[in-house]
Scaffold this motif. Structure first.
Motif: not given
Length: 560
Positions: A58, A294, A372, A38, A60
């Motif tokens: 992380n 992120q 998020i 990332q 995601c």
């Protein structure tokens, strides 16, 4: 042999490549973020200069995995229903047959992989085919599939073409198409056309890594050749098929009819799951919505850890002799700092930690995590954590339901993909399963029951109230009859027996209003696991007979 061929099928795929090139290049980044890669190269250089560690929280992966778990767990099962009265029993048998084909082809495993592809990058592809009269289903990497850029259908059923480009060992290709052996032996990578490098996938990675290895030669002109399986609509409206490797047509010709191997001329073997589409019609996954958040989360966390383990020194000229040594010692847990005589007494040097900055950075980390979760709908309740401001189990349940509701469009697209795959599978079963066979149902109690197809089946005669009158004439239960049944999706519990399976089918048919009450009532009772059903069936028969004759339920119908 001609170089860089531009036959009409290559021209079609080239259109897709040119239009989708920005999307294909950007989609790789979504998969990198899921894998935890990332940090950009430029940001890594900045961190190295500062002495910061490139940390990754992380989110995601956690968000994608949870969405996949929710949708897969709540996905409805396939149920087949007939189009006329009396089809309910055969519909249950065909449902069992369809599920057996699913099990044999590992359908759910491959479907879930394609679903994950769609959540990450926007699209996941399923490939349905037949080998030796056996239907199979496979997930295909998104890099292999090209499609008509003008397609707007939810499962791209309106596409003018779909093509799969994949790599195959040259020796295997010559065995599969022996008539083309000499041409395949001479095939060179330059014959593949201008977009040969657009497929940045595992194949290209392996070739790059092993190209110079002495034992395995996978260089561009080595063992591997690229095959294109191209399905397209002709002027007649039907879907046709051709297979080629560069200028070599392995199946079909450039100007020939190239018929589809399927009797149903309106189906493609490739079915996509598309999570979302952007304004240009390109697929979009969940990661595309949270990728910037992120990045900010990672940067703030890296800064937080760096600030937590470092100190700030403010000093006057002459207070220390070596600035680099001071910086090095401040970074050590057991630092020993030497200053010039009188510097501490005269307060010419101050060493402090940025406490207020730490609080600010910690708060920002929590803010980005919450943002998020709000974008994806995967909140603390769905993750199994109690919300800080929830005061009851009802509030927790409401939060969980709200988060799941945000994924409604994903679930709709997932269900539509499942339905389209089932329709293609049913079409292939009806065409290729022509021999005597049987389907099995394995119940949760471990009991296995079977149903026969393509052989003679004994029938029963019943009256209008469902009462058994005797055995009828045997008839053949043909698998090709599956083509006149439809597929619906319904969340059902696992079946323990054929009877329970058929009961669920009947209930769905009754809900649809296909069966009249005088037929549905006895059928439902007949399939209930009751020890003594005869009095109930008799009472129902009398009830409907009285109702049909205008009498009072429980009394005999008046004479005609």
């Amino acid at each position: 042999m001609p170089r860089n061929p531009e036959h009409r099928f290559e021209s079609m795929t080239q259109q897709a490549v040119e239009y989708q090139r920005p999307w294909r290049n950007g989609n790789t980044r979504n998969y990198e973020f899921y894998d935890g890669v990332q940090w950009s190269a430029d940001d890594l250089l900045v961190l190295e200069d500062r002495g910061q560690h490139p940390t990754v929280i992380n989110m995601c992966r956690a968000q994608i995995d949870m969405i996949a778990a929710i949708q897969i767990e709540s996905a409805a099962d396939m149920i087949m229903v007939g189009r006329a009265q009396g089809d309910e029993e055969q519909a249950g048998d065909f449902t069992a047959l369809l599920r057996q084909v699913e099990d044999e082809s590992r359908y759910r495993f491959h479907r879930n992989l394609a679903f994950m592809d769609g959540l990450k990058g926007g699209v996941g592809w399923m490939h349905i085919g037949v080998t030796d009269k056996k239907v199979w289903v496979r997930r295909r990497p998104w890099q292999e599939i090209l499609w008509d850029p003008y397609s707007v259908g939810p499962v791209m059923e309106d596409a003018a073409f779909q093509a799969r480009q994949y790599w195959m060992d040259r020796e295997m290709a010559m065995k599969q198409w022996p008539a083309k052996k000499s041409e395949l032996e001479e095939l060179d990578m330059d014959d593949y056309g201008p977009h040969q490098d657009d497929f940045d996938s595992q194949e290209k990675d392996v070739q790059s890594a092993l190209a110079n290895k002495p034992m395995i030669t996978l260089a561009n002109n080595g063992r591997r050749i690229r095959i294109t399986e191209h399905w397209y609509r002709e002027d007649d409206g039907d879907i046709h098929r051709v297979v080629y490797a560069g200028p070599i047509f392995l199946e079909g010709t450039e100007d020939g009819k190239n018929p589809s191997p399927f009797k149903n001329k309106d189906i493609y073997p490739f079915v996509p799951f598309v999570a979302f589409r952007d304004r240009h019609g390109n697929p979009m996954g969940v990661i595309a919505f949270i990728i910037s958040l992120q990045e900010l989360l990672n940067k703030v966390n890296s800064k937080y850890l760096h600030t937590l383990s470092s100190y700030t020194a403010i000093f006057e000229e002459g207070a220390i002799d070596n600035v680099d040594e001071l910086r090095h010692q401040l970074a050590q847990p057991d630092s020993a700092i030497r200053v010039n005589d009188g510097a501490l007494r005269d307060k010419r040097i101050t060493i402090e930690k940025q406490a207020s900055e730490l609080v600010h950075l910690r708060d920002m980390i929590q803010v980005y995590i919450q943002m998020i979760q709000r974008v994806t709908g995967v909140n603390d309740s769905l993750l199994g954590f109690g919300s800080t401001n929830a005061r009851s189990a009802l509030q927790e349940s409401a939060r969980s339901a709200q988060g799941t509701a945000m994924q409604t469009s994903i679930m709709d697209h997932f269900g539509l993909t499942n339905q389209r795959i089932s329709e293609v599978m049913i079409s292939l079963i009806g065409q290729f399963y022509s021999e005597k066979t049987q389907a099995r149902i394995l119940g949760t109690d471990g009991q296995t029951e079977f149903r026969q197809f393509n052989d003679m089946q004994q029938t029963a005669m019943v009256d209008e109230f469902g009462n058994f009158l005797g055995e009828g004439e045997p008839k053949q239960k043909s698998i090709k009859d599956i083509l006149r049944f439809d597929v619906i999706f319904k969340r059902v519990t696992p079946f323990t027996s054929i009877r329970e399976h058929q009961l669920a089918m009947i209930v769905e048919v009754v809900k649809a209003g296909v069966l009249p009450p005088q037929v549905a009532g006895p059928l439902i009772v007949e399939n209930l696991d009751l020890p003594n059903k005869e009095p109930i069936l008799q009472a129902l028969s009398e009830f409907y007979a009285a109702a049909a004759g205008g009498g009072t339920p429980g009394q005999a119908a008046p004479p005609m």
